[in-house]
Scaffold this motif. Sequence first.
Motif: not given
Length: 128
Positions: A1-5, A30-36, A38-50, A58-62
């Motif tokens: 419910m919190l995510g929908m709001l 699309s860009w936010r979803s790919s680095v958040s 959702i599709f692969f662990p967020a720890t796989e992207v560079p730290e500045w992108l994390q 989107v990150y917090w919902l995932g």
Amino acid sequence: MLGMLATMPIGAVLGCSATRAPLASSCPRSWRSSVSGIFFPATEVPEWLQWIALVFPVYWLGLGMRAVLLPDEFAAVETGNSWRYGEMFCALGAWDVIGLLPAPVVLRRMTRKESGSAIEERRKVAMQ
């Protein structure tokens, strides 16, 4: 419910303001979803992108969905090696406030500009 709001009012505001350029609003989503994470662990992207991904809901919902659906051992691949429930609720709560403040104003302004018959005509065209 919190995510929908957290996401629904922002979607309404973006939908009202991006009627002429839908591609311009879908590319950043699309860009936010790919680095958040959702599709692969967020720890796989560079730290500045994390850090950038942590700003958007989107990150917090995932993270919340992974925390509910995955076993506790999977928290090891998350940032901080935990599900971070407190931070998740605070971040989504902040997005609730951020989204619910401008949404009524923007939606009210949009409906004042159009008559009911114009909206009905657009609905008929969209349904065909």
